[in-house]
Scaffold this motif. Structure first.
Motif, mmCIF file in Angstrom:
data_model
loop_
_atom_site.group_PDB
_atom_site.id
_atom_site.type_symbol
_atom_site.label_atom_id
_atom_site.label_comp_id
_atom_site.label_asym_id
_atom_site.label_seq_id
_atom_site.Cartn_x
_atom_site.Cartn_y
_atom_site.Cartn_z
ATOM 1 N N CYS A 1 9.718 0.976 -2.299
ATOM 2 C CA CYS A 1 8.271 0.731 -2.358
ATOM 3 C C CYS A 1 7.450 2.011 -2.449
ATOM 4 N N GLY A 2 8.007 3.132 -2.036
ATOM 5 C CA GLY A 2 7.255 4.393 -2.064
ATOM 6 C C GLY A 2 6.040 4.355 -1.160
ATOM 7 N N CYS A 3 6.193 3.854 0.071
ATOM 8 C CA CYS A 3 5.058 3.680 0.993
ATOM 9 C C CYS A 3 4.575 5.022 1.538
ATOM 10 N N SER A 4 3.275 5.066 1.832
ATOM 11 C CA SER A 4 2.671 6.275 2.393
ATOM 12 C C SER A 4 2.543 6.149 3.907
ATOM 13 N N PRO A 5 3.028 7.127 4.679
ATOM 14 C CA PRO A 5 2.870 7.088 6.138
ATOM 15 C C PRO A 5 1.462 7.428 6.595
ATOM 16 N N SER A 6 0.547 7.738 5.660
ATOM 17 C CA SER A 6 -0.834 8.039 6.015
ATOM 18 C C SER A 6 -1.718 6.795 5.989
ATOM 19 N N LEU A 7 -1.204 5.688 5.484
ATOM 20 C CA LEU A 7 -1.978 4.448 5.397
ATOM 21 C C LEU A 7 -1.494 3.485 6.473
ATOM 22 N N TYR A 8 -2.214 3.458 7.608
ATOM 23 C CA TYR A 8 -1.814 2.619 8.727
ATOM 24 C C TYR A 8 -2.595 1.308 8.687
ATOM 25 N N LEU A 9 -1.916 0.228 8.296
ATOM 26 C CA LEU A 9 -2.487 -1.118 8.276
ATOM 27 C C LEU A 9 -1.444 -2.048 8.887
ATOM 28 N N SER A 10 -1.396 -2.070 10.212
ATOM 29 C CA SER A 10 -0.317 -2.776 10.890
ATOM 30 C C SER A 10 -0.331 -4.271 10.581
ATOM 31 N N ILE B 1 -7.771 -0.115 -1.899
ATOM 32 C CA ILE B 1 -6.441 0.234 -1.414
ATOM 33 C C ILE B 1 -5.457 -0.864 -1.766
ATOM 34 N N GLU B 2 -4.355 -0.456 -2.370
ATOM 35 C CA GLU B 2 -3.235 -1.370 -2.578
ATOM 36 C C GLU B 2 -2.268 -1.137 -1.434
ATOM 37 N N ASP B 3 -2.179 -2.140 -0.515
ATOM 38 C CA ASP B 3 -1.385 -1.939 0.683
ATOM 39 C C ASP B 3 -0.017 -2.606 0.616
ATOM 40 N N ILE B 4 0.303 -3.252 -0.493
ATOM 41 C CA ILE B 4 1.573 -3.967 -0.580
ATOM 42 C C ILE B 4 2.619 -3.109 -1.292
ATOM 43 N N CYS B 5 3.846 -3.593 -1.267
ATOM 44 C CA CYS B 5 4.962 -2.864 -1.872
ATOM 45 C C CYS B 5 4.839 -2.905 -3.387
ATOM 46 N N SER B 6 4.974 -1.733 -4.019
ATOM 47 C CA SER B 6 4.934 -1.642 -5.471
ATOM 48 C C SER B 6 6.052 -0.716 -5.924
ATOM 49 N N GLY C 1 7.811 -4.387 3.215
ATOM 50 C CA GLY C 1 8.377 -4.814 1.939
ATOM 51 C C GLY C 1 7.663 -5.997 1.317
ATOM 52 N N CYS C 2 6.411 -6.248 1.712
ATOM 53 C CA CYS C 2 5.668 -7.400 1.187
ATOM 54 C C CYS C 2 5.157 -7.098 -0.225
ATOM 55 N N THR C 3 5.312 -8.064 -1.129
ATOM 56 C CA THR C 3 4.931 -7.847 -2.530
ATOM 57 C C THR C 3 3.671 -8.604 -2.949
ATOM 58 N N THR C 4 3.279 -9.626 -2.213
ATOM 59 C CA THR C 4 2.070 -10.383 -2.541
ATOM 60 C C THR C 4 1.260 -10.657 -1.271
ATOM 61 N N SER C 5 -0.033 -10.962 -1.480
ATOM 62 C CA SER C 5 -0.903 -11.241 -0.335
ATOM 63 C C SER C 5 -1.997 -12.216 -0.742
ATOM 64 N N THR D 1 6.444 0.487 -8.869
ATOM 65 C CA THR D 1 6.047 1.388 -9.953
ATOM 66 C C THR D 1 5.107 2.484 -9.505
ATOM 67 N N LYS D 2 4.465 2.324 -8.347
ATOM 68 C CA LYS D 2 3.510 3.334 -7.890
ATOM 69 C C LYS D 2 3.908 3.804 -6.494
ATOM 70 N N SER D 3 3.942 5.110 -6.327
ATOM 71 C CA SER D 3 4.330 5.649 -5.030
ATOM 72 C C SER D 3 3.253 5.403 -3.987
ATOM 73 N N PHE D 4 2.010 5.533 -4.375
ATOM 74 C CA PHE D 4 0.933 5.261 -3.425
ATOM 75 C C PHE D 4 -0.323 4.958 -4.209
ATOM 76 N N ASN D 5 -0.784 3.732 -4.106
ATOM 77 C CA ASN D 5 -1.934 3.292 -4.860
ATOM 78 C C ASN D 5 -3.166 3.301 -3.974
ATOM 79 N N SER D 6 -3.974 4.305 -4.167
ATOM 80 C CA SER D 6 -5.203 4.391 -3.379
ATOM 81 C C SER D 6 -6.269 5.067 -4.209
ATOM 82 N N LEU D 7 -7.386 4.434 -4.315
ATOM 83 C CA LEU D 7 -8.491 4.981 -5.085
ATOM 84 C C LEU D 7 -9.723 4.965 -4.207
ATOM 85 N N VAL D 8 -10.321 6.116 -4.018
ATOM 86 C CA VAL D 8 -11.517 6.218 -3.197
ATOM 87 C C VAL D 8 -12.626 6.835 -4.025
ATOM 88 N N ARG D 9 -13.724 6.120 -4.110
ATOM 89 C CA ARG D 9 -14.886 6.643 -4.827
ATOM 90 C C ARG D 9 -16.029 6.777 -3.828
#
Length: 553
Positions: free
Chosen positions: A340-349, A38-43, A365-369, A45-53
């Motif tokens: 940032c195109g954040c998703s309201p389905s990804l809750y990571l307070s 999961i990419e949880d930071i502001c991006s 609005g955080c860009t790095t971690s 270029t991508k509306s929602f970056n999440s990859l689940v395998r």
């Protein structure tokens, strides 16, 4: 009319067998592996970056074993609850039943609550936990195999360990014949209705006796009272973990474990003390009803006190704080994070340095971690402008930390004291209600009477309880995520004050129902006793008159 001890032993076997059915999928699952990135930071270029395998051999057919296991457990439980306590009551004097039934009911509550305490470590840490979390979550088959199935094997072993002792019991304990004869001569409310009834094995006879019992207002009031008491215990156990998690910012596993810790001593102690008090005071039916009313009233008083034990709500961006005037309440998106195109389905307070909580690092609005000492930290957050700045070892200024903000609330021990006391006094009612049913129902119909009671308890108590409390809890939701189809999903943020009012309101209403039903039963029982005394007085007067007449002749 059968051998109750043998039926109880069969129940113990079925409890163990049902537990094995619930553990069976472990022995068949060959491989389970799930990896989520999961990419949880502001991006930008991508509306929602999440990859689940996910790769799993777990099949839907295994659900069949879970269902069968629950069915077998349900079938096994009834003889234990019904025949077990009637066998106890028939084998001890009338006023001694309380202490034995208290131990039995305390053990039932103990086992139910231990399920919460031992099962809570198996719960996954949710995304809104206050602890740090990496962006990659991986669960292997070995980790899965080490956990969940152990409890079922232990439960099966404990159940089967009682088989031999139970089978060694005689059908009727030898020195209890006088006790049964004495109880048979005691006054019962159904004497008038059943004095000409011949008990047979037909369905017609069964329904006839059931109908006579259900028409008796005293019996019906006591069974409904047991249903309302069951509704409180079952419903509270469903609602309390969510309440603790929301009110006091606890992880789901911790909240569930604390629920078990509250229910174990409080519920068991209440049932046990209720039986001991009834035993030592040798209470009559009227005294048992008065005791139920008083203990229920005290339970309501402690419940009401819970309303005043709460923590101040934290500032939550988009919920009760509007991004320092740049956003709108009820909208997580603001000018500082709309790119940032954040998703309201990804809750990571995350908690910002401005002491404001944000739904996720993206909405802050955080860009790095960085992850330092197993703690995730976020930098360059466009929505966080205020607060003290602290630099890390690399000299970068930290804007937010993963997890909820600390409310510095220390009222949890006080909440424990009030809810513990309320459950203890509520537990006082359990044994007296059962004793009243035993006193008003003839000994030959004790098993049937308790069977009818548990049917009513299931219909009006344990079955609707969890759904009622869950629906009431969901009504206090103030933010729920939405999927891409516009459908409502999981609730993430609750109104704490409304939750407290709902918990105390429903439980207090159930206790008020117990008080009202017991008052009605008390009045009806007093009427039946008075009517019987008048009948006995008339019979005595008639016999005296006939004796005088015979003497004169």
């Amino acid at each position: 009319s059968g051998n109750r001890v043998k039926w109880i032993a069969l129940s113990s076997f079925l409890v163990g067998f049902g537990s094995l059915l619930l553990a069976f999928p472990y022995f068949s699952v060959k491989h389970f592996e799930s990896e989520a990135k999961i990419e949880d930071i502001c991006s930008a270029t991508k509306s929602f970056n999440s990859l689940v395998r996910s790769k799993s051999s777990f099949k839907a057919s295994y659900v069949t074993f879970f269902t069968l296991g629950q069915i077998v457990q349900g079938i096994a439980g009834m003889p234990l609850y019904i025949l077990g306590i009637t066998f106890l009551d028939d084998s001890v004097p009338t006023h001694s039943s309380g202490i034995y039934l208290g131990i039995s009911d305390a053990a039932a509550i103990l086992g139910y609550a231990l399920g919460f305490a031992t099962g809570s470590p198996q719960l996954p840490h949710s995304q809104n936990s206050t602890s740090g979390a990496a962006t990659t979550v991986k669960t292997s088959g070995n980790a899965l195999k080490k956990n969940w199935w152990h409890d079922f094997i232990v439960a099966a072993s404990l159940a089967w360990s009682t088989l031999i002792p139970l089978l060694c019991f005689p059908r009727i304990i030898g020195d209890t014949a006088k006790i049964r004869d004495r109880k048979r001569r005691e006054f019962h409310l159904f004497e008038k209705d059943l004095q000409h009834w011949k008990f047979g094995a037909s369905i017609k006879d069964l329904f006839g006796v059931v109908w006579i019992m259900l028409k008796n207002p005293v019996f019906l009031c006591q069974t409904l009272s047991k249903a309302t008491e069951s509704l409180i215990i079952i419903g509270a156990s469903e609602f309390l973990p969510i309440y603790l998690e929301t009110q006091f910012i606890l992880a789901p596993a911790t909240a569930t474990a604390l629920t078990g810790i509250i229910l174990i001593p409080a519920g068991a102690l209440g049932q046990l003390l209720g039986g001991i008090i009834a035993y030592y005071l040798e209470m009559s039916c009227k005294a048992l009803m008065r005791f139920t009313i008083v203990s229920s009233t005290l339970s309501i008083i402690f419940l009401v006190m819970i309303i005043f034990v709460h923590c101040n709500p934290v500032r939550f961006a988009g919920i009760n704080e509007n991004y320092n005037g740049t956003g709108q309440l009820g909208n997580l998106t603001a000018p500082c994070n709309e790119h940032c195109g954040c998703s309201p389905s990804l809750y990571l307070s995350v908690c910002g340095r401005d002491s404001t909580e944000y739904f996720s690092p993206c909405f802050a609005g955080c860009t790095t971690s960085k992850i330092i000492n197993n703690e995730k930290r976020y930098y360059n957050c466009s929505c966080i402008k205020e607060g003290l700045t602290t630099a890390d070892a690399d000299g970068d200024f930290i804007d937010a930390l993963f997890g909820k903000c600390n409310m510095y609330c220390h009222t949890l021990p006080l909440f424990f004291a009030f809810i513990f006391s309320s459950i203890v006094f509520s537990g006082f009612c359990g044994v007296p209600l059962t004793l009243i049913i035993f006193r008003i129902v003839p000994r030959e119909l004790h098993s049937l009477g308790i069977g009818i009671t548990y049917v009513i308890v299931r219909i009006f108590g344990t079955i609707p309880g969890p759904s009622l409390f869950r629906a009431a809890g969901e009504s206090s939701c103030i933010y729920r995520d939405m999927n891409k189809y516009g459908q409502e999903g999981h609730c993430w943020v609750y109104n704490k004050t409304k939750m407290a009012l709902i918990l105390t309101g429903i439980c207090s209403f159930c206790k008020m129902c117990t008080i009202c039903l017991t008052l009605i039963g008390f009045q009806k029982y007093s009427y039946f006793v008075k009517e019987r005394k008048n009948i006995l007085h008339d019979i005595s007067a008639q016999n005296t008159k006939e004796k005088k007449k015979n003497t004169m002749l």
